[in-house]
Each structure stands twice: as structure tokens, then as C-alpha cells.
Design an enzyme around this catalytic site. Structure first.
Site, PDB file in Angstrom:
ATOM      1  N   TYR A  95       0.805  -1.223   0.000  1.00  0.00           N
ATOM      2  CA  TYR A  95       0.000   0.000   0.000  1.00  0.00           C
ATOM      3  C   TYR A  95       0.837   1.272   0.000  1.00  0.00           C
ATOM      4  O   TYR A  95       0.314   2.364  -0.197  1.00  0.00           O
ATOM      5  CB  TYR A  95      -0.992  -0.003   1.175  1.00  0.00           C
ATOM      6  CG  TYR A  95      -2.198  -0.866   0.875  1.00  0.00           C
ATOM      7  CD1 TYR A  95      -3.106  -0.495  -0.120  1.00  0.00           C
ATOM      8  CD2 TYR A  95      -2.414  -2.065   1.544  1.00  0.00           C
ATOM      9  CE1 TYR A  95      -4.192  -1.290  -0.432  1.00  0.00           C
ATOM     10  CE2 TYR A  95      -3.507  -2.875   1.252  1.00  0.00           C
ATOM     11  CZ  TYR A  95      -4.396  -2.476   0.256  1.00  0.00           C
ATOM     12  OH  TYR A  95      -5.477  -3.254  -0.063  1.00  0.00           O
ATOM     13  N   GLU A 181      -6.572 -28.624  10.299  1.00  0.00           N
ATOM     14  CA  GLU A 181      -6.501 -28.006   8.969  1.00  0.00           C
ATOM     15  C   GLU A 181      -7.457 -26.824   8.831  1.00  0.00           C
ATOM     16  O   GLU A 181      -7.071 -25.746   8.410  1.00  0.00           O
ATOM     17  CB  GLU A 181      -6.839 -29.054   7.897  1.00  0.00           C
ATOM     18  CG  GLU A 181      -6.896 -28.468   6.493  1.00  0.00           C
ATOM     19  CD  GLU A 181      -7.430 -29.430   5.439  1.00  0.00           C
ATOM     20  OE1 GLU A 181      -7.724 -28.954   4.334  1.00  0.00           O
ATOM     21  OE2 GLU A 181      -7.553 -30.635   5.699  1.00  0.00           O
ATOM     22  N   ASP A 234      -8.374 -33.179   6.368  1.00  0.00           N
ATOM     23  CA  ASP A 234      -9.334 -33.915   5.541  1.00  0.00           C
ATOM     24  C   ASP A 234      -8.639 -35.118   4.898  1.00  0.00           C
ATOM     25  O   ASP A 234      -7.433 -35.061   4.618  1.00  0.00           O
ATOM     26  CB  ASP A 234      -9.881 -33.012   4.424  1.00  0.00           C
ATOM     27  CG  ASP A 234     -10.826 -31.936   4.948  1.00  0.00           C
ATOM     28  OD1 ASP A 234     -11.344 -32.101   6.066  1.00  0.00           O
ATOM     29  OD2 ASP A 234     -11.051 -30.936   4.228  1.00  0.00           O
TER      30      ASP A 234
END
Length: 353
Positions: A95, A181, A234
């Protein structure tokens, strides 16, 4: 800091010498995205080989002239920050001149390139990254500015500190650490008060692929407490990939492997073999996409899978079934199955790899 300033001065001196000799200045750095430059070491994970191929960022080539200029611009900003003992986030740098940089990812890549070129860890360059990870459980510490943080009494998670190197007075009675996760699973375990019910533990989530600060914190906690670390991901190729980043590191950050990896991390779940063992109904499993197959095939070829025969077996189960499952699939057995049955049983009877 004098080491950082000296390293930057050497780069600039090289640029000035080239100009004095009427040659186009060039910045040379290791090619950090090439698997040929990576070696696998059991005790460290993926690390960059000492004799690796390099790439040049030339000032006289239309394709790389802008990148060359941006690297010098960011080097000058880092130099000023180190000199004045101030810090900035990667977003602050972007920025400061959005038109010049064009995008945040350009800034991120250049900072990693500079860190690799100077052979200096990013946090020593006084550049902080925005943190996306959370930590909760039996842990307290003092931040660099003296703020005392107590994760134990908090019903909500604490954001991973943006300057992990600066935290001190770490205290914990945790028996283990659990890396989760996904944010949704992490919040669910928090709501179920999991970290105090089973036995005191520390829970961390990087909310997907972990950022640098989350990985640094996992490593710092390992160095401080040497307690077992388990992952809950997962049962799909991307979950395995995320676990491998914590355990063995990533190709693009292999030049920093010594500060980031924890090779002793264990795979607690969700294991592909658990799906059959728990009689999970096939209707709640998700078929593989082409992307999944590609990702799994690439993981199976990686050097660290060869030394993990039990992992290899699990990946073969996944490849044969062509089915994947999210941790949430356990709610098909009962709403609190994960925290009430699955995790306590795994931890008690050693159901990890």
C-alpha cells in the site's frame, strides 16, 4: 541487523560496480521453485541443496527490468526499516505504492526472493506477514511489546502473533499439540471445550495452507516443549499436502527449512483407512476430481513418501477408491463424534501414523 545491512550493501555495491564498468547490473538468486534444487533430509525435511541452479534478474531485459527495479525499491525500504528498528507488514509495503507494485502477490514473491538472495530469514528483514492462524488451549506467553497472552482462559482463539520470534516466557502444561486443517473444525473443537476435556493440549489452525507465522509458531512450540504434535486434516490430497507443509516444508521456502519444519509431526486423522473402519456411508464421500488425481499422483512421487510406508498405504487406499472425505463427515455418525469418540480413542490407543 548489521549483518542484514551489510548483505544489502554488498548487493548495491555489485550494482554500482557493474554500472561503473558500463555493464547492465544483474541480481542473482537461487531458483527456489525447482525440485532439482531440493534435497530431502529426514531430520529437516525439504531443504535447498548447497549447489543449486540460479536465476538472474537482469536490468537490461524487458521481461525482468521492472522486477529488477522493484527488488531495489523493496531493498531500500528494508534497509531503512532495519536501520531505524521499525517493522512493516507485506501489506504496508504494497500500500505504500499500489500503482508501482501492481498486486500484493508481486510484493510477497519479491520479499521471498530477497530473503533467498541474501540468505537471511524474512523476519530478520523486519517484514511481517499478516497472520491468518489461530491458537488456543493450555498456553501463555509474553509478546515482544510486553503484552501477556493467556490462551488457556479464553473461550475464543487467539490470533497467532505476527512476530513469533519476539515472543518469550512460554508456559504450558499441554500433553500434546493438535494442528487442525480447517477453521470450522477448530471452532467446533473449541465449542466442545476439547482442549481441556481429554487432557491439556494446545490447538493450532493455519486455516488451510499455513502462513509463515503459523509454521514458525508450531516450530517454536516444538522447540520449547518437545511434546507430541498431531495433525487433523481432511482425507483428501489437499489435506495431506497441508500436513506435509508443516512436517517437511515447501519447495518455495526450502531455503528456510531449518526454522520452519517439524519432521516429528504425526498424522492422526482423518485417515482414508478410517472411512472403511468406521463404516462411513459411501453416499457422504466425495468423488475425486481430475485436480485431486493430479495432486495425489504428485504427492506419491515425493521423496519423503518413500520413507513413510504407512502413509504410502493410506495414499494407495485413496488412489484406489478415488473418494475423499472432509473431517465433517464424522457428524454423519453423531454430531459430537469427533470430540467425544474419534479423537479421544485415537489419542488413547495410538491410532496415528
Amino acid at each position: 541487523s548489521s549483518e542484514v545491512l551489510e548483505a544489502i550493501e554488498n548487493v548495491i555495491q555489485g550494482v554500482l560496480q557493474s554500472l561503473a564498468q558500463k555493464k547492465a547490473p544483474v541480481l542473482t538468486l537461487a531458483n527456489r521453485t525447482d525440485w532439482r534444487n531440493i534435497e530431502f533430509k529426514d531430520s529437516v525435511g525439504l531443504q535447498m541443496t548447497p549447489r543449486c541452479t540460479t536465476k538472474q534478474i537482469r536490468s537490461d531485459c524487458p521481461q525482468s527490468a521492472k522486477r529488477f527495479a522493484l527488488m531495489l525499491k523493496i531493498l531500500s525500504m528494508i534497509y531503512k526499516m532495519v536501520q531505524s528498528s521499525t517493522y512493516a507488514t507485506k501489506r504496508d509495503i504494497y500500500y505504500s505504492d499500489t500503482l508501482l507494485f501492481g498486486s500484493q502477490s508481486v510484493v510477497d514473491q519479491i520479499i521471498n526472493d530477497i530473503s533467498c538472495m541474501l540468505k537471511i530469514p524474512r523476519r530478520s528483514l523486519h517484514v511481517l506477514s499478516t497472520t491468518q492462524g489461530f491458537v488456543a488451549g493450555n498456553l501463555s506467553y509474553t509478546e515482544e511489546d510486553g503484552t501477556k497472552v493467556n490462551c488457556t482462559c479464553s473461550a475464543t482463539a487467539v490470533t497467532v502473533p505476527s512476530n513469533v520470534q519476539g515472543i518469550k516466557n512460554l508456559t504450558s502444561h499441554a500433553k500434546f499439540m493438535l494442528i487442525v486443517e480447517k477453521d470450522a473444525t477448530f471452532q467446533r473443537l473449541l465449542d466442545d471445550d476439547f482442549f481441556s476435556k481429554v487432557s491439556p493440549c494446545i490447538m493450532i489452525t493455519g486455516r488451510g495452507i499455513p502462513d509463515l507465522n503459523t509454521r514458525l509458531l508450531v516450530r517454536k512450540l516444538w522447540d520449547s516443549f518437545q511434546i507430541p504434535i498431531f495433525t487433523l486434516v481432511d482425507a483428501d490430497p489437499y489435506g495431506v499436502e497441508i500436513m506435509c507443509v508443516y512436517k517437511y516444508g515447501s519447495v518455495s521456502m526450502s531455503f528456510e527449512a531449518h526454522h520452519l519444519t517439524v519432521p516429528s509431526i504425526r498424522w492422526l486423522g482423518l485417515l482414508p483407512s478410517d472411512l472403511k473402519r468406521l463404516n462411513i456411508c459411501k453416499d457422504v464421500l466425495i468423488p475425486f476430481t481430475k485436480q485431486d488425481q493430479k495432486k495425489l499422483a504428485s504427492i506419491q512421487k515425493r521423496p519423503y513418501i518413500a520413507c513413510q510406508p504407512l502413509w504410502k498405504k493410506e495414499l494407495e487406499i485413496m488412489a484406489t477408491s478415488k473418494l475423499k472425505a472432509e473431517i465433517q463427515v464424522l457428524t454423519s455418525l453423531s454430531s459430537d463424534y469427533l470430540s467425544r469418540v474419534y479423537l479421544p480413542n485415537k489419542l488413547q490407543f495410538g491410532g496415528w501414523l
